[in-house]
Design a protein around this motif. Structure first.
Motif, PDB file in Angstrom:
ATOM      1  N   VAL A 177      34.487  46.588  44.786  1.00  0.00           N
ATOM      2  CA  VAL A 177      34.528  45.993  43.451  1.00  0.00           C
ATOM      3  C   VAL A 177      35.421  44.761  43.497  1.00  0.00           C
ATOM      4  CG1 VAL A 177      35.367  46.334  41.083  1.00  0.00           C
ATOM      5  CG2 VAL A 177      34.155  48.186  42.273  1.00  0.00           C
ATOM      6  N   GLY A 178      34.968  43.677  42.874  1.00  0.00           N
ATOM      7  CA  GLY A 178      35.783  42.479  42.768  1.00  0.00           C
ATOM      8  C   GLY A 178      36.285  42.296  41.344  1.00  0.00           C
ATOM      9  N   VAL A 179      37.539  41.909  41.197  1.00  0.00           N
ATOM     10  CA  VAL A 179      38.116  41.635  39.890  1.00  0.00           C
ATOM     11  C   VAL A 179      38.469  40.147  39.817  1.00  0.00           C
ATOM     12  CG1 VAL A 179      39.990  42.120  38.272  1.00  0.00           C
ATOM     13  CG2 VAL A 179      39.064  43.963  39.692  1.00  0.00           C
ATOM     14  N   LEU A 180      37.857  39.450  38.873  1.00  0.00           N
ATOM     15  CA  LEU A 180      38.151  38.045  38.615  1.00  0.00           C
ATOM     16  C   LEU A 180      39.101  37.971  37.437  1.00  0.00           C
ATOM     17  CD1 LEU A 180      34.457  36.778  38.743  1.00  0.00           C
ATOM     18  CD2 LEU A 180      36.145  36.531  40.564  1.00  0.00           C
ATOM     19  N   ALA A 181      40.245  37.315  37.593  1.00  0.00           N
ATOM     20  CA  ALA A 181      41.231  37.290  36.517  1.00  0.00           C
ATOM     21  C   ALA A 181      42.199  36.136  36.717  1.00  0.00           C
ATOM     22  CB  ALA A 181      41.997  38.615  36.463  1.00  0.00           C
ATOM     23  N   THR A 182      43.074  35.953  35.734  1.00  0.00           N
ATOM     24  CA  THR A 182      44.114  34.931  35.851  1.00  0.00           C
ATOM     25  C   THR A 182      45.204  35.443  36.791  1.00  0.00           C
ATOM     26  OG1 THR A 182      45.445  35.785  34.012  1.00  0.00           O
ATOM     27  CG2 THR A 182      43.678  34.213  33.470  1.00  0.00           C
ATOM     28  N   PRO A 183      46.041  34.548  37.315  1.00  0.00           N
ATOM     29  CA  PRO A 183      47.097  34.984  38.240  1.00  0.00           C
ATOM     30  C   PRO A 183      48.019  36.054  37.654  1.00  0.00           C
ATOM     31  CG  PRO A 183      46.815  32.615  38.398  1.00  0.00           C
ATOM     32  CD  PRO A 183      45.950  33.064  37.258  1.00  0.00           C
ATOM     33  N   THR A 184      48.394  35.933  36.365  1.00  0.00           N
ATOM     34  CA  THR A 184      49.294  36.915  35.767  1.00  0.00           C
ATOM     35  C   THR A 184      48.643  38.285  35.679  1.00  0.00           C
ATOM     36  OG1 THR A 184      50.524  35.258  34.500  1.00  0.00           O
ATOM     37  CG2 THR A 184      50.587  37.507  33.676  1.00  0.00           C
ATOM     38  N   THR A 185      47.366  38.333  35.310  1.00  0.00           N
ATOM     39  CA  THR A 185      46.660  39.616  35.253  1.00  0.00           C
ATOM     40  C   THR A 185      46.549  40.235  36.642  1.00  0.00           C
ATOM     41  OG1 THR A 185      45.391  38.933  33.312  1.00  0.00           O
ATOM     42  CG2 THR A 185      44.502  40.752  34.598  1.00  0.00           C
ATOM     43  N   ILE A 186      46.254  39.429  37.631  1.00  0.00           N
ATOM     44  CA  ILE A 186      46.115  39.919  39.006  1.00  0.00           C
ATOM     45  C   ILE A 186      47.413  40.558  39.488  1.00  0.00           C
ATOM     46  CG2 ILE A 186      45.889  39.156  41.407  1.00  0.00           C
ATOM     47  CD1 ILE A 186      43.205  39.361  40.012  1.00  0.00           C
ATOM     48  N   ARG A 187      48.549  39.938  39.115  1.00  0.00           N
ATOM     49  CA  ARG A 187      49.852  40.444  39.568  1.00  0.00           C
ATOM     50  C   ARG A 187      50.417  41.535  38.657  1.00  0.00           C
ATOM     51  NH1 ARG A 187      50.917  34.771  39.815  1.00  0.00           N
ATOM     52  NH2 ARG A 187      52.134  35.022  37.908  1.00  0.00           N
ATOM     53  N   GLY A 188      49.792  41.779  37.512  1.00  0.00           N
ATOM     54  CA  GLY A 188      50.387  42.626  36.479  1.00  0.00           C
ATOM     55  C   GLY A 188      50.346  44.111  36.780  1.00  0.00           C
ATOM     56  N   ALA A 189      51.311  44.819  36.191  1.00  0.00           N
ATOM     57  CA  ALA A 189      51.398  46.265  36.372  1.00  0.00           C
ATOM     58  C   ALA A 189      50.220  46.985  35.733  1.00  0.00           C
ATOM     59  CB  ALA A 189      52.706  46.778  35.783  1.00  0.00           C
ATOM     60  N   LEU A 190      49.657  46.401  34.657  1.00  0.00           N
ATOM     61  CA  LEU A 190      48.538  47.056  33.975  1.00  0.00           C
ATOM     62  C   LEU A 190      47.345  47.213  34.906  1.00  0.00           C
ATOM     63  CD1 LEU A 190      47.366  48.243  31.369  1.00  0.00           C
ATOM     64  CD2 LEU A 190      46.663  45.931  30.710  1.00  0.00           C
TER      65      LEU A 190
END
Length: 270
Positions: A114-127
């Motif tokens: 599975v690939g997740v496309l997101a902003t840098p903050t979302t990619i690094r986020g705990a959520l």
């Protein structure tokens, strides 16, 4: 006026959250929707968590001051950085936030990637870490930060050579690794779904969390007795921006979003 007749408040850094607004209107056509785009501070993607919490709090206060009965954080970046904090700071307010659609992606993948496309903050986020740990199961989840895409969408540049080249750069490593399911982990990205699908191919599934978020918003309102009565008439839509109202009106038209009143917002004034 009963609280049930008050609007649902929605905020994002820009126009992306309108993909959630669109789903809310389809699911809850009798509800008034008040959408705030914080264009003065867009994009949120690379901002530190403390700044994102402050911006999210200012957006929340602006919506609450205008009677919002519920706050939908229609921004993956703000949800990743601030949702838990907002729920503590505004304990009396029902919040619904964005959660990347990793659970259905893991259930649907055939290749196991599975690939997740997101902003840098979302990619690094705990959520996102929590969601992957809880729901990925045996699937391999690859994360791809996509700086620059939000700015392209805000400029209305959906099908330009430069946008397509940027998408190619972000998608090719995921596709080469065998990803057959892509999670659109930013509310802006569904506007680029046709372009992403064209590059990825028809065998690749794209997952957008907006419909699930709209359903959750409806469930929360129902549980609290805050739904507007069915038959009350079509709900009104108001778009507000901390930036340029003319530019926002143009984007609403260009992106074929539900029409509504467009107003200027100052989230720094109380």
């Amino acid at each position: 006026m009963t609280l049930g007749s008050h609007p649902i408040g929605i905020f994002d850094s820009g126009i992306g959250g309108a993909t959630v607004l669109r789903q809310l209107q389809r699911l809850l056509p009798y509800e008034d929707l008040l959408f705030l785009a914080d264009h003065a501070n867009c994009p949120y993607g690379a901002r530190p968590a403390a700044e994102l919490r402050a911006l999210s709090a200012a957006n929340t206060r602006w919506l609450l001051d205008r009677g919002a009965k519920q706050i939908v954080v229609a921004c993956n970046t703000a949800s990743a950085a601030a949702l838990h904090w907002l729920r503590r700071e505004f304990a009396h307010v029902p919040f619904v936030g964005m959660v990347p659609a990793v659970k259905p992606a893991a259930a649907q993948t055939r290749s196991g990637v599975v690939g997740v496309l997101a902003t840098p903050t979302t990619i690094r986020g705990a959520l996102l870490d929590e969601v992957v740990l809880r729901w990925a199961g045996g699937a391999q989840v690859l994360r791809q930060g996509c700086p620059g895409l939000v700015e392209r969408i805000e400029a209305g540049e959906l099908n330009t050579p430069s946008t397509l080249a940027l998408l190619e750069t972000y998608l090719r490593p995921l596709l080469a690794a065998g990803a057959d399911t892509l999670v659109l982990g930013c509310t802006h990205y569904p506007f680029l779904a046709p372009q992403i699908q064209q590059i990825a191919g028809s065998h690749v599934r794209l997952l957008d969390a907006a419909p699930a978020v709209a359903r959750q918003a409806g469930r929360v309102l129902a549980e609290r007795g805050l739904l507007r009565p069915v038959g009350a008439g079509a709900g009104a839509i108001t778009y507000a921006t901390t930036g340029d109202t003319t530019a926002l009106a143009g984007l609403i038209s260009r992106l074929a979003l539900p029409p509504g009143l467009v107003v200027r917002a100052d989230t720094t004034a109380r």
